[in-house]
Design a protein around this motif. Sequence first.
Motif, PDB file in Angstrom:
ATOM      1  N   ASP A 127      -1.269   6.966   0.729  1.00 62.45           N
ATOM      2  CA  ASP A 127      -1.160   6.384   2.070  1.00 62.45           C
ATOM      3  C   ASP A 127       0.056   5.469   2.166  1.00 62.45           C
ATOM      4  O   ASP A 127       0.763   5.455   3.184  1.00 62.45           O
ATOM      5  CB  ASP A 127      -2.434   5.607   2.401  1.00 62.45           C
ATOM      6  N   HIS A 128       0.333   4.694   1.112  1.00 58.33           N
ATOM      7  CA  HIS A 128       1.505   3.817   1.114  1.00 58.33           C
ATOM      8  C   HIS A 128       2.801   4.633   1.150  1.00 58.33           C
ATOM      9  O   HIS A 128       3.769   4.231   1.810  1.00 58.33           O
ATOM     10  CB  HIS A 128       1.490   2.898  -0.107  1.00 58.33           C
TER      11      HIS A 128
ATOM     12  N   SER B  61     -10.381  12.579   4.353  1.00 59.23           N
ATOM     13  CA  SER B  61     -10.013  12.803   5.754  1.00 59.23           C
ATOM     14  C   SER B  61     -10.903  12.016   6.713  1.00 59.23           C
ATOM     15  O   SER B  61     -10.578  11.882   7.900  1.00 59.23           O
ATOM     16  CB  SER B  61     -10.075  14.298   6.085  1.00 59.23           C
ATOM     17  N   ASP B  62     -12.017  11.496   6.209  1.00 57.76           N
ATOM     18  CA  ASP B  62     -12.912  10.690   7.049  1.00 57.76           C
ATOM     19  C   ASP B  62     -12.599   9.201   6.952  1.00 57.76           C
ATOM     20  O   ASP B  62     -13.375   8.363   7.408  1.00 57.76           O
ATOM     21  CB  ASP B  62     -14.361  10.935   6.650  1.00 57.76           C
ATOM     22  N   ILE B  63     -11.437   8.867   6.370  1.00 61.98           N
ATOM     23  CA  ILE B  63     -11.031   7.464   6.216  1.00 61.98           C
ATOM     24  C   ILE B  63      -9.953   7.112   7.239  1.00 61.98           C
ATOM     25  O   ILE B  63      -9.004   7.864   7.450  1.00 61.98           O
ATOM     26  CB  ILE B  63     -10.505   7.198   4.789  1.00 61.98           C
ATOM     27  N   VAL B  64     -10.101   5.952   7.859  1.00 67.66           N
ATOM     28  CA  VAL B  64      -9.105   5.413   8.785  1.00 67.66           C
ATOM     29  C   VAL B  64      -8.494   4.175   8.137  1.00 67.66           C
ATOM     30  O   VAL B  64      -9.217   3.305   7.659  1.00 67.66           O
ATOM     31  CB  VAL B  64      -9.744   5.011  10.130  1.00 67.66           C
TER      32      VAL B  64
ATOM     33  N   SER C  65     -11.507   8.959  -5.406  1.00 67.71           N
ATOM     34  CA  SER C  65     -10.209   8.641  -6.033  1.00 67.71           C
ATOM     35  C   SER C  65      -9.409   7.730  -5.106  1.00 67.71           C
ATOM     36  O   SER C  65      -8.247   7.989  -4.764  1.00 67.71           O
ATOM     37  CB  SER C  65      -9.420   9.923  -6.340  1.00 67.71           C
ATOM     38  N   MET C  66     -10.048   6.630  -4.699  1.00 61.51           N
ATOM     39  CA  MET C  66      -9.448   5.747  -3.709  1.00 61.51           C
ATOM     40  C   MET C  66      -8.146   5.121  -4.186  1.00 61.51           C
ATOM     41  O   MET C  66      -7.231   4.888  -3.390  1.00 61.51           O
ATOM     42  CB  MET C  66     -10.422   4.645  -3.306  1.00 61.51           C
ATOM     43  N   GLY C  67      -8.030   4.819  -5.477  1.00 59.20           N
ATOM     44  CA  GLY C  67      -6.790   4.246  -5.982  1.00 59.20           C
ATOM     45  C   GLY C  67      -5.616   5.167  -5.725  1.00 59.20           C
ATOM     46  O   GLY C  67      -4.557   4.745  -5.240  1.00 59.20           O
ATOM     47  N   THR C  68      -5.808   6.458  -6.021  1.00 60.76           N
ATOM     48  CA  THR C  68      -4.766   7.453  -5.768  1.00 60.76           C
ATOM     49  C   THR C  68      -4.524   7.615  -4.281  1.00 60.76           C
ATOM     50  O   THR C  68      -3.374   7.673  -3.823  1.00 60.76           O
ATOM     51  CB  THR C  68      -5.166   8.809  -6.374  1.00 60.76           C
ATOM     52  N   PHE C  69      -5.599   7.662  -3.497  1.00 58.87           N
ATOM     53  CA  PHE C  69      -5.457   7.844  -2.053  1.00 58.87           C
ATOM     54  C   PHE C  69      -4.670   6.708  -1.419  1.00 58.87           C
ATOM     55  O   PHE C  69      -3.834   6.926  -0.525  1.00 58.87           O
ATOM     56  CB  PHE C  69      -6.832   7.959  -1.401  1.00 58.87           C
TER      57      PHE C  69
ATOM     58  N   LEU D 244      -2.302  -6.798   4.758  1.00 57.74           N
ATOM     59  CA  LEU D 244      -3.493  -6.145   4.212  1.00 57.74           C
ATOM     60  C   LEU D 244      -3.643  -4.786   4.887  1.00 57.74           C
ATOM     61  O   LEU D 244      -3.452  -4.668   6.099  1.00 57.74           O
ATOM     62  CB  LEU D 244      -4.741  -6.975   4.484  1.00 57.74           C
ATOM     63  N   ILE D 245      -3.966  -3.787   4.115  1.00 57.73           N
ATOM     64  CA  ILE D 245      -4.315  -2.484   4.681  1.00 57.73           C
ATOM     65  C   ILE D 245      -5.784  -2.240   4.362  1.00 57.73           C
ATOM     66  O   ILE D 245      -6.178  -2.202   3.191  1.00 57.73           O
ATOM     67  CB  ILE D 245      -3.438  -1.353   4.114  1.00 57.73           C
ATOM     68  N   GLU D 246      -6.591  -2.106   5.419  1.00 57.26           N
ATOM     69  CA  GLU D 246      -8.015  -1.840   5.256  1.00 57.26           C
ATOM     70  C   GLU D 246      -8.280  -0.351   5.428  1.00 57.26           C
ATOM     71  O   GLU D 246      -7.706   0.295   6.316  1.00 57.26           O
ATOM     72  CB  GLU D 246      -8.833  -2.629   6.280  1.00 57.26           C
ATOM     73  N   TYR D 247      -9.161   0.167   4.598  1.00 56.87           N
ATOM     74  CA  TYR D 247      -9.553   1.576   4.645  1.00 56.87           C
ATOM     75  C   TYR D 247     -11.035   1.637   4.978  1.00 56.87           C
ATOM     76  O   TYR D 247     -11.879   1.138   4.227  1.00 56.87           O
ATOM     77  CB  TYR D 247      -9.271   2.252   3.304  1.00 56.87           C
TER      78      TYR D 247
END
Length: 258
Positions: free
Chosen positions: A201-202, A93-96, A193-197, A146-149
């Motif tokens: 998001d996609h 939840s702290d990711i934009v 678990s950024m791969g899943t996140f 590109l989608i940046e996180y």
Amino acid sequence: MTQHSRNTPQFYLTAPSPCPYLEGKQERKVFTHLVGDKAGELNDLLTHGGFRRSQSIAYRPACDQCRACVSVRVIVNEFRPSRNFRKIQARNSDIVSELRTAVPTSEQYSVFRAYLDARHRDGGMADMTVLDYAMMVEDSHVETRLIEYRRRTPDSGITGKGGDLIAVALTDVLGDGLSMVYSFFEPGEESRSMGTFMILDHIARARRLGLPYVYLGYWIDGSRKMDYKARFLPQQRLAPSGWLRVDATGTMAPEPQD
């Protein structure tokens, strides 16, 4: 010598090489170039037929006596995150996230290099330089983003922008979905678990855009590297008879026709 139009695809077959997913197997690929004014239309058509894009090349497996690689796409409007997926969303939840034009940066390459060194140091991409990375991002004749996180900052609610770069996804925008070409993240952030996140998001982005699918590439039954793709249900998997629906029970069946 016969002259071919740039808009007429010519297909080629690679020589056999060791399969990176199944021990003892050999892989071959059929591929064509995505160039010219019709590159986007061709990419859409080939993706529907199980191809993937790498720079200006569209390819798909063409292995002798093996059909283990199965194209997978998530059915966006029917997808509901499981309890585990919701935990991952809460954890991040702290990711934009921000959708950007496909322009490479040194900051992205720094994360990319760390990701390769930590997780794929023996893989085919291990020796990629900053110029190789730039080519991976820029060498596209189709609609690519590109989608940046990034980590959220106190100003993110106002500016919509984040701080430290955590992860990046290179994504094609198709006529019927988003196709995740390649994604990577800071290896020190594995607990997120950024791969899943990024897949979650996609799916959310595709839903907002009114696109029915998110293409995840190939799933291989029995490959630990690919197991995670089977968790995003319901989904469709490409069989010789066409796209088959797979739901939470594991049942495969053709989608009903309108």
